[in-house]
Scaffold this active site. Structure first.
Site, short mmCIF file in Angstrom:
data_model
loop_
_atom_site.label_atom_id
_atom_site.label_comp_id
_atom_site.label_asym_id
_atom_site.label_seq_id
_atom_site.Cartn_x
_atom_site.Cartn_y
_atom_site.Cartn_z
N GLY A 11 43.17 -11.58 13.96
CA GLY A 11 44.02 -12.41 12.75
C GLY A 11 44.87 -13.88 12.20
CB CYS A 65 42.78 -13.29 18.83
SG CYS A 65 43.25 -15.13 18.04
CE1 TYR A 66 49.55 -11.25 13.83
CE2 TYR A 66 48.54 -9.75 14.09
CZ TYR A 66 49.44 -9.93 13.24
OH TYR A 66 50.44 -9.68 12.33
CG HIS A 106 37.87 -14.42 18.99
ND1 HIS A 106 38.52 -13.18 18.63
CD2 HIS A 106 38.45 -15.20 18.59
CE1 HIS A 106 39.53 -13.81 17.82
NE2 HIS A 106 39.28 -15.16 18.25
CD GLU A 121 35.69 -10.99 18.89
OE1 GLU A 121 36.01 -10.45 19.77
OE2 GLU A 121 36.85 -11.31 17.73
CB SER A 155 13.99 1.10 -2.38
OG SER A 155 13.87 0.71 -0.90
N GLY A 156 11.13 1.85 -0.43
CA GLY A 156 10.34 0.81 0.81
C GLY A 156 10.88 0.36 2.09
N GLY A 157 12.82 0.13 1.72
CA GLY A 157 13.11 -0.88 2.91
C GLY A 157 13.23 0.39 3.36
CG ASP A 168 19.25 0.51 4.57
OD1 ASP A 168 18.96 0.27 6.32
OD2 ASP A 168 19.90 -0.14 4.13
CB SER A 169 15.21 3.86 0.83
OG SER A 169 14.72 3.46 0.82
CB SER A 170 11.44 4.26 4.78
OG SER A 170 11.66 3.29 3.75
CE LYS A 212 18.75 -3.33 7.19
NZ LYS A 212 18.71 -3.01 5.45
#
Ligand code: XMP
Length: 508
Positions: A52, A79-80, A165, A167, A218-220, A222-224, A364
């Site tokens: 942070g 870190c912080y 870090h 990550e 929508s065909g993307g 996520d929604s598919s 995602k």
């Protein structure tokens, strides 16, 4: 069971959560100052304190809840977070002589946190404060040339602080450090896609019971994926609505229909509204105006479907909201204030649905893993993002059926070539833009006059900033030749070499 990540404002907090999940442990992000009760409600097996921008010796700096360190939970301070541990347990933190920023090499490291890691290790540093005295019983377990306290360990063998870090990608062995921590902490590592799928299906069934659910696809990806998941969970209680706004790419509607075959014809409603959208867009060339029109028409079409379903007793509206949206919509207060988005896309208030958001704790990448398990075809699973207003914002100026036809054919040549050359997955997004400009050319002995087409491909992590992709010149050459040969309306092809900022990814 989870790993709770307390967020003290680091730009990398989300990345920590993703990394932990990549290591197959479930993680949640809470604000750094979340109450002890809130933290314990997540049944944490370990705590990670993020970095942070504050200094721990500043009295107003954010601190974890009183009593957290007395719970006997393993803790990793980054870190912080490490500085907080050092100070809170009786050590000292001071402003360092100068900021250590960038790649650093751990010249010495030891102990179980670095198990399996031999030799010098490159880690990413970004700090101005430094631990100058350790709490009693703690040991320094790593140092860099500039920093004699690059990592510290508590006597319990399960609590550590790292100044670097682990990550970020600039710490190539950082994942191994995180994994060692999870192992030492005894964290359960069963967050597999199969487990996620089972859990989601059980949750959906428990929540929805025998009610009906409406989903806009929508065909993307996520929604598919959500359509396939809901179909697996509740079968014909799902009605998915796919609005074809006439602004899709070549073959896209067919591709989506094929992918959603498992829903069964009666559960997928495809609404062809192209005429309505094109009519509404007639004569409009302002990009924002086009966006508004597409949004408004979409709601009109979807509302009509939603109303029918609502009258038939459909109670739920499903959305593919992801964890990053949830964290974001909590407005800087971290995920503690997780609120429902309620961005039901502008449906009128009299149309009431309960919101179902099965992906609200997923990233995602995790949705893509589920998509694989659910059998979503590869081209949709790994597809680049495509904007809601579709090709309307890739035709500069007025959208006409003729221009849509030109752009569709050119775009398809570009995207197909990217796939053929195995370049598609190496870029984050690629697109073709039809400009209103016409330029002079020569075909045979004749002077020609054709549109200028822009090609754009970018690399990006978050789509907030992006770099133009260095596609091979031979590839671009082939694409330009194919396009001008197969789409004679296009006279000239240009490649966009502007990064974002100052340019955006789309041209409108
Ligand atoms: P820009 O052009 O702002 O785009 O750099 C960033 C990302 O957002 C997408 N984009 C949109 N997506 N509706 C959407 O659903 C829109 O109006 C819109 N405008 C841009 C763009 O494709 C890129 O992935």
């Amino acid at each position: 069971m989870s790993v709770v990540i307390l967020d003290f404002g680091s730009q990398y907090t989300r990345l920590i959560a993703r990394r932990v999940r990549e290591l197959r442990a479930y993680s949640v992000i809470l604000p750094g100052t979340a109450s002890l009760e809130r933290i314990l409600a997540e049944q944490p097996q370990a705590i990670i304190l993020s970095g942070g921008p504050n200094s721990v010796f500043d009295p107003s700096s954010p601190k974890p809840a009183e009593g957290l360190l007395e719970q006997g939970l393993p803790v990793l301070g980054i870190c912080y977070g490490m500085q907080y541990l050092a100070q809170a347990l009786g050590g000292r933190v001071e402003r360092a002589g100068r900021r250590e920023y960038g790649k650093a090499v751990l010249t010495r490291h030891e102990g179980p946190l670095f198990a399996g890691l031999e030799g010098e290790l490159q880690m990413w540093m970004s700090h101005s404060d430094a631990v100058t005295a350790l709490p009693e019983g703690w040991k320094v377990i790593a140092e860099t040339e500039e920093n004699p306290v690059a990592a510290i360990a508590a006597p319990d063998g399960r609590t550590f602080g790292v100044q670097f870090h682990p990550e970020v990608v600039h710490s190539p062995k950082g994942m191994a450090v995180l994994e060692n921590f999870l192992e030492l902490a005894g964290v359960r590592r069963d967050w597999t896609p199969e487990h996620t799928l089972e859990t989601l299906i059980a949750d959906i069934r428990a929540k929805v019971g025998s009610d009906r659910v409406l989903l806009a696809v929508s065909g993307g990806v996520d929604s598919s994926t959500l359509a396939l998941l809901l179909s697996r969970a509740i079968g014909s209680q799902l009605t998915a609505v796919f609005v074809d706004h006439g602004l899709l790419r070549l073959g896209e509607r067919h591709e989506v229909e094929q992918a959603l075959r498992p829903l069964g014809d009666e559960n997928l409603r495809v609404v062809d509204a192209s005429e309505q959208f094109l009519q509404a867009l007639k004569g409009v060339s302002d990009p924002e105006e086009k966006r508004k029109i597409v949004g408004r028409e979409f709601i009109r079409v979807f509302e009509a479907e939603a109303r029918k379903l609502s009258q038939e007793g459909c109670r739920w509206l499903a959305q593919g909201t992801l964890y990053p949206d949830v964290i974001e919509s909590a407005g800087g207060e971290g995920a503690a204030n997780i609120k429902s988005h309620h961005n039901v896309g502008g449906l009128p208030p009299d149309l009431k649905f309960e919101l179902l958001e099965p992906f609200r704790y997923l990233f995602k990448d995790e949705v893509r893993e589920l998509a694989l398990l659910l059998g979503l075809p590869e081209p949709i699973r790994m597809r680049h993002p495509f904007p809601g207003p579709g090709l309307a914002i890739r035709i500069l100026g007025e959208v006409t059926p003729h221009k849509l036809d030109i752009l569709r054919r050119a775009d398809d040549i570009f995207i197909s070539a990217l796939r053929e050359w195995n370049l598609y997955d190496s870029v984050s997004q690629a697109l073709a833009v039809l400009t209103p400009m016409q330029s002079v050319g020569v075909i045979g002995d004749e002077r020609s006059y054709g549109y200028v087409l822009g090609l754009r491909a970018v690399s990006t992590v978050d789509f907030m900033t992006a770099d133009w992709a260095r596609l091979p010149l031979d590839f671009l050459d082939e694409v330009a030749r194919k396009i001008t040969r197969q789409v004679p309306e296009i006279g000239r092809v240009v490649y966009d070499i502007t990064s974002k900022p100052p340019a955006t990814i789309e041209w409108e």
